[in-house]
Design an enzyme around this catalytic site. Sequence first.
Site, PDB file in Angstrom:
ATOM      1  N   GLN A  41       0.640  -1.267   0.003  1.00 42.52           N
ATOM      2  CA  GLN A  41       0.100   0.128  -0.022  1.00 42.52           C
ATOM      3  C   GLN A  41       0.862   1.178   0.123  1.00 42.52           C
ATOM      4  O   GLN A  41       0.637   2.121   1.048  1.00 42.52           O
ATOM      5  CB  GLN A  41      -1.071   0.026   1.309  1.00 42.52           C
ATOM      6  CG  GLN A  41      -2.156  -1.155   1.033  1.00 42.52           C
ATOM      7  CD  GLN A  41      -2.991  -1.336   2.154  1.00 42.52           C
ATOM      8  OE1 GLN A  41      -2.782  -1.796   3.037  1.00 42.52           O
ATOM      9  NE2 GLN A  41      -3.931  -0.520   2.030  1.00 42.52           N
ATOM     10  N   SER A  47      -1.918  -3.532  -5.166  1.00 46.07           N
ATOM     11  CA  SER A  47      -3.137  -4.228  -5.171  1.00 46.07           C
ATOM     12  C   SER A  47      -3.504  -4.777  -6.683  1.00 46.07           C
ATOM     13  O   SER A  47      -3.819  -6.049  -6.860  1.00 46.07           O
ATOM     14  CB  SER A  47      -4.267  -3.493  -4.538  1.00 46.07           C
ATOM     15  OG  SER A  47      -4.278  -2.367  -5.547  1.00 46.07           O
ATOM     16  N   ASP A  51      -3.240   2.314 -13.433  1.00 44.52           N
ATOM     17  CA  ASP A  51      -2.548   1.027 -13.059  1.00 44.52           C
ATOM     18  C   ASP A  51      -2.561  -0.066 -13.579  1.00 44.52           C
ATOM     19  O   ASP A  51      -1.621  -0.790 -13.918  1.00 44.52           O
ATOM     20  CB  ASP A  51      -2.785   0.678 -11.440  1.00 44.52           C
ATOM     21  CG  ASP A  51      -3.226   1.981 -10.704  1.00 44.52           C
ATOM     22  OD1 ASP A  51      -2.443   3.018 -10.566  1.00 44.52           O
ATOM     23  OD2 ASP A  51      -4.343   1.973 -10.079  1.00 44.52           O
ATOM     24  N   LEU A  59       2.278   2.021  -5.252  1.00 41.47           N
ATOM     25  CA  LEU A  59       2.867   1.444  -6.205  1.00 41.47           C
ATOM     26  C   LEU A  59       2.030   0.471  -7.081  1.00 41.47           C
ATOM     27  O   LEU A  59       2.660  -0.364  -7.989  1.00 41.47           O
ATOM     28  CB  LEU A  59       4.331   0.906  -5.969  1.00 41.47           C
ATOM     29  CG  LEU A  59       5.358   1.751  -5.594  1.00 41.47           C
ATOM     30  CD1 LEU A  59       6.538   0.881  -4.751  1.00 41.47           C
ATOM     31  CD2 LEU A  59       5.874   2.465  -6.701  1.00 41.47           C
TER      32      LEU A  59
END
Length: 352
Positions: A115, A121, A166, A118
């Site tokens: 967390q 998740s 992401d 980056l």
Amino acid sequence: MAVIEHKSYARVGLLGNPSDVYYGKTLSFSLGNFWASVRLEPSKDLLIVPHPTHDLVRFNSITHLVNRLQSEGYYGGVRLLMAICKIFHNFCKDNNITLCEGNFTISYDTNIPRQTGLSGSSAIVTAALNCLIDFYEVRHLIKVEVRPNLVLNAEKELGIVAGLQDRVAQTYGGLVYMDFSKKHMDEFGHGIYTPMDIALLPPLYLIYAENPSDSGKVHSTVRQRWLAGDEFIISTMEEVANIAVEGQKALLAKDYAKLATLMNQNFDLRRHMFDDDALGAVNIEMVEVARRIGAASKFTGSGGAVVVFCPDGPSQVKQLVDACQEAGFVCEPIKVMPSFLNDIDLQTLASK
Ligand SMILES: Nc1ncnc2c1ncn2[C@@H]1O[C@H](COP(=O)(O)OP(=O)(O)O)[C@@H](O)[C@H]1O
Ligand SMILES: O=C(O)[C@H]1O[C@H](OP(=O)(O)O)[C@H](O)[C@@H](O)[C@@H]1O
Ligand SMILES: [Mg+2]
């Protein structure tokens, strides 16, 4: 059937984030320094394996349990694996993609600092999706452009407020310019993703600290304000998106002085929208350590890690390394990963 394994790397939101959550534009790349890996093996029952440390359920004492919850929260990766199984299954059903019979055991590991913005998740989710795609042999049937949506939907399913950047960087690899304009998103359900040459990037550095922050929580207030039509948030997000537009031009022209200015502006705009409490004092200090020696810096994601550019070259890098050491932050050169797409993936892009 053999064991299937996929790695998915961390990512850096270089410019334009977090406007991806708001029909904006971003420029992001895949970060080779850290990755998550997911392993899938055929088995009699369907088993989701808890990670021995990230999904800890055995403690030395109640104090250990409480400390652990305070520093890392309640959740690890199990819920992410479950959610992507559900989203993948339902997507295939809705799109008449038949899934063969058979069960599997799925497990994960990750070295992405937890967390820290980056995208640890979605690295777990993206690697899991790739395993499912190969287990069911449906790679040719699921277009590359829609895969980031599946990854995002798995996290949305869990109430995590996030955007697509992401997941696009982790699906495509390399450096990607992303345009999430509403018109295109409404019509096609995904953005316009333009891979760029990673050689256009100057040497970049990463600063991070072990101070986990929940990206969903960081985002939720600003998201609420945006949904409620808050003029300030809406217009500032447009400015943030425009930074990616300018950034793409600057990179193509190798105008690195402009890149430095844009990185700093990007963080300043984030700071206007999110209050300092939500951003976190340690995170702000990481940005400022770099700025104090004249480097450009901004968050890679929602906080926890910072991407730095030293326009003055090696002497400034040395100053950065020294300043980070003094402040107790890890500082390391960034490794950019090239594209991950194979021939089958590229064919799904070509077939419109
Ligand atoms: N390193 C990790 N190991 C296990 N689960 C993780 C890890 N990082 C994130 N998660 C899971 O993903 C959720 C959302 O994480 P998020 O705040 O988005 O972190 P990041 O910035 O790394 O993406 C967490 O609540 C947790 O369930
Ligand atoms: O705030 C951001 O820049 C990003 O935050 C999230 O990423 P994370 O790595 O979890 O902090 C979110 O998923 C992205 O879409 C945002 O751009
Ligand atoms: Mg995340």
